[in-house]
Design a protein around this motif. Structure first.
Motif, mmCIF file in Angstrom:
data_model
loop_
_atom_site.group_PDB
_atom_site.id
_atom_site.type_symbol
_atom_site.label_atom_id
_atom_site.label_comp_id
_atom_site.label_asym_id
_atom_site.label_seq_id
_atom_site.Cartn_x
_atom_site.Cartn_y
_atom_site.Cartn_z
ATOM 1 N N ASN A 114 0.538 -1.102 -0.196
ATOM 2 C CA ASN A 114 -0.289 0.568 -0.126
ATOM 3 C C ASN A 114 0.986 0.961 0.361
ATOM 4 N N MET A 115 0.630 1.927 -1.001
ATOM 5 C CA MET A 115 1.470 3.613 -0.921
ATOM 6 C C MET A 115 0.705 4.534 -0.124
ATOM 7 N N VAL A 116 -0.465 4.289 -0.683
ATOM 8 C CA VAL A 116 -1.467 5.017 -0.051
ATOM 9 C C VAL A 116 -2.361 4.014 1.866
ATOM 10 N N TYR A 117 -1.478 4.950 2.760
ATOM 11 C CA TYR A 117 -2.353 4.008 3.874
ATOM 12 C C TYR A 117 -2.666 4.619 4.751
ATOM 13 N N GLY A 118 -3.641 4.258 5.522
ATOM 14 C CA GLY A 118 -4.035 4.259 7.133
ATOM 15 C C GLY A 118 -3.666 5.411 8.098
ATOM 16 N N LEU A 119 -4.155 6.427 8.292
ATOM 17 C CA LEU A 119 -3.276 6.703 9.677
ATOM 18 C C LEU A 119 -3.869 6.372 11.048
ATOM 19 N N GLU A 120 -4.848 5.888 10.849
ATOM 20 C CA GLU A 120 -5.588 5.192 12.156
ATOM 21 C C GLU A 120 -4.533 4.629 13.442
ATOM 22 N N GLY A 121 -3.393 4.074 12.643
ATOM 23 C CA GLY A 121 -2.794 3.094 13.598
ATOM 24 C C GLY A 121 -1.951 4.228 13.872
ATOM 25 N N PHE A 122 -1.233 4.776 13.379
ATOM 26 C CA PHE A 122 -0.294 5.933 13.957
ATOM 27 C C PHE A 122 -1.458 7.502 14.928
ATOM 28 N N ARG A 123 -1.991 7.141 14.479
ATOM 29 C CA ARG A 123 -2.738 8.254 16.027
ATOM 30 C C ARG A 123 -3.562 7.199 16.894
ATOM 31 N N ARG A 124 -3.101 5.653 17.024
ATOM 32 C CA ARG A 124 -3.205 5.585 17.940
ATOM 33 C C ARG A 124 -2.035 5.166 18.548
ATOM 34 N N ARG A 125 -0.970 4.743 18.207
ATOM 35 C CA ARG A 125 0.027 5.088 18.355
ATOM 36 C C ARG A 125 0.906 6.166 19.154
ATOM 37 N N GLY A 126 0.310 7.453 18.841
ATOM 38 C CA GLY A 126 0.607 8.502 19.159
ATOM 39 C C GLY A 126 1.925 9.314 18.224
ATOM 40 N N LEU A 127 1.873 8.504 17.202
ATOM 41 C CA LEU A 127 2.569 9.305 16.119
ATOM 42 C C LEU A 127 1.984 10.137 15.030
ATOM 43 N N ASP A 128 3.033 11.043 14.567
ATOM 44 C CA ASP A 128 3.242 12.456 13.663
ATOM 45 C C ASP A 128 3.628 11.531 12.466
ATOM 46 N N ILE A 129 3.156 11.484 11.441
ATOM 47 C CA ILE A 129 3.712 10.841 10.023
ATOM 48 C C ILE A 129 4.864 12.070 9.115
ATOM 49 N N TYR A 130 4.450 13.420 9.586
ATOM 50 C CA TYR A 130 5.138 14.275 9.011
ATOM 51 C C TYR A 130 6.811 14.309 10.717
ATOM 52 N N ALA A 131 5.988 13.615 11.630
ATOM 53 C CA ALA A 131 7.143 14.423 13.000
ATOM 54 C C ALA A 131 8.523 12.965 12.290
ATOM 55 N N VAL A 132 7.738 12.005 11.885
ATOM 56 C CA VAL A 132 8.298 10.780 11.115
ATOM 57 C C VAL A 132 9.266 11.390 10.083
ATOM 58 N N PHE A 133 8.930 11.659 9.206
ATOM 59 C CA PHE A 133 9.736 12.071 8.291
ATOM 60 C C PHE A 133 11.216 13.142 8.925
ATOM 61 N N ARG A 134 10.596 14.060 9.390
ATOM 62 C CA ARG A 134 11.972 14.902 9.741
ATOM 63 C C ARG A 134 12.138 14.283 10.634
ATOM 64 N N SER A 135 12.499 13.557 11.281
ATOM 65 C CA SER A 135 13.536 12.410 11.866
ATOM 66 C C SER A 135 14.062 11.986 11.326
ATOM 67 N N LEU A 136 13.525 11.020 10.003
ATOM 68 C CA LEU A 136 14.210 10.383 9.135
ATOM 69 C C LEU A 136 15.364 11.503 8.538
ATOM 70 N N ASP A 137 14.690 11.789 7.865
ATOM 71 C CA ASP A 137 15.736 13.313 7.626
ATOM 72 C C ASP A 137 16.453 13.574 8.246
ATOM 73 N N GLU A 138 16.531 14.015 9.845
ATOM 74 C CA GLU A 138 17.477 15.320 10.585
ATOM 75 C C GLU A 138 18.849 13.505 10.281
ATOM 76 N N GLY A 139 18.468 12.813 10.557
ATOM 77 C CA GLY A 139 19.332 10.883 10.396
ATOM 78 C C GLY A 139 19.668 10.594 9.582
ATOM 79 N N GLY A 140 19.567 11.672 8.142
ATOM 80 C CA GLY A 140 19.781 11.226 7.112
ATOM 81 C C GLY A 140 19.438 9.838 6.713
ATOM 82 N N ALA A 141 17.877 9.478 6.391
ATOM 83 C CA ALA A 141 17.777 7.869 5.791
ATOM 84 C C ALA A 141 17.302 8.792 4.496
ATOM 85 N N LEU A 142 16.882 9.815 4.319
ATOM 86 C CA LEU A 142 16.031 10.264 3.506
ATOM 87 C C LEU A 142 17.062 11.048 1.732
#
Length: 258
Positions: free
Chosen positions: A230-258
């Protein structure tokens, strides 16, 4: 405009190292300085369906790889899994006449039938139990996308970005439902997720060159299987886990993964 990496899509909007310029329907709609920035960039992030092939034809890298071309396209996904020997339920396409007879010769009931292109959130998936069910499906679908039925009551959604696992959860079907989708009433659990499952998902994303994907995998007959990408996936699991998808991307970017 500062000399940053450039993204057309807004997925990286909170990454300070990336300029998100949006998707314009005409190349000439971009200001000159934006066109120059894109032309000079060796990599373009989230180029959109409209521009991905153009940038690739010019020798540019794109991120995510194998994204738009496989988005919602079960036929291409199945061919890729088969080519790379990724464990995937036995699946066949049927064109032409006498499809019912050929399918029943190849598959026992029950079997799974799907829309070969498009659909999400559990739509376009049928549990076919009888010849009459099969005829009803075939009456509206060309080609027919037929898959073996695996006896499971849950599957595991694993979201990976840059081949790193960022989120995973079980999806468990409600009583009387064969689909595990949260949108179909499935429940979510973050408990007892096997490391072998995450390793399998990471291996799959790596060999398939999926830079961003939500893989649906399951355990049956003593092994792990990939059901769908799934390239377009739901974010309900993220919300229930207390995760922000954009914060995840920011963390990956700052860590050099992107």
């Amino acid at each position: 405009m500062s000399r940053k990496r450039v993204s057309l899509g807004k997925r990286l909007r909170h990454c300070s190292s990336v300029d998100c310029v949006g998707v314009q329907p005409n190349w000439s709609d971009y200001p000159r300085e934006v066109r120059e920035t894109i032309a000079q960039s060796s990599i373009v992030y989230y180029p959109s369906r409209l521009y991905e092939d153009l940038f690739r034809s010019l020798g540019k890298r794109v991120f995510p790889q194998n994204y738009y071309g496989f988005m919602g396209h079960k036929i291409r996904q199945t061919a890729l899994f088969q080519l790379l020997h990724v464990p995937h339920p036995r699946t066949r396409l049927y064109y032409g006449s006498n499809r019912s007879e050929r399918i029943m010769r190849d598959f026992p009931f029950p079997l799974i039938a799907k829309n070969p292109v498009g659909s999400s959130q559990g739509e376009g998936v049928w549990l076919v139990r009888t010849a009459a069910d099969l005829e009803a499906y075939l009456d509206k679908h060309h080609p027919a996308y037929i898959q073996e039925y695996l006896p499971i009551d849950r599957d595991l959604r694993v979201v990976l970005i840059a081949q790193q696992v960022v989120h995973a959860y079980w999806r468990m079907a409600p009583a009387g439902e064969f689909r595990n989708n949260v949108s179909r009433g499935g429940s979510i659990s973050f408990e007892d997720i096997p490391q072998k499952a995450l390793d399998f998902a990471r291996w799959t994303a790596t060999v398939c060159r999926f830079d961003e994907v939500g893989l649906d995998i399951c355990y049956a007959h003593g092994r792990w299987w990939v059901l769908e990408a799934n390239m377009v996936y739901g974010l309900e699991g993220f919300r229930r886990r207390g995760l922000d998808i954009y914060a995840v991307f920011r963390s990956l970017d700052e860590g050099g993964a992107l």
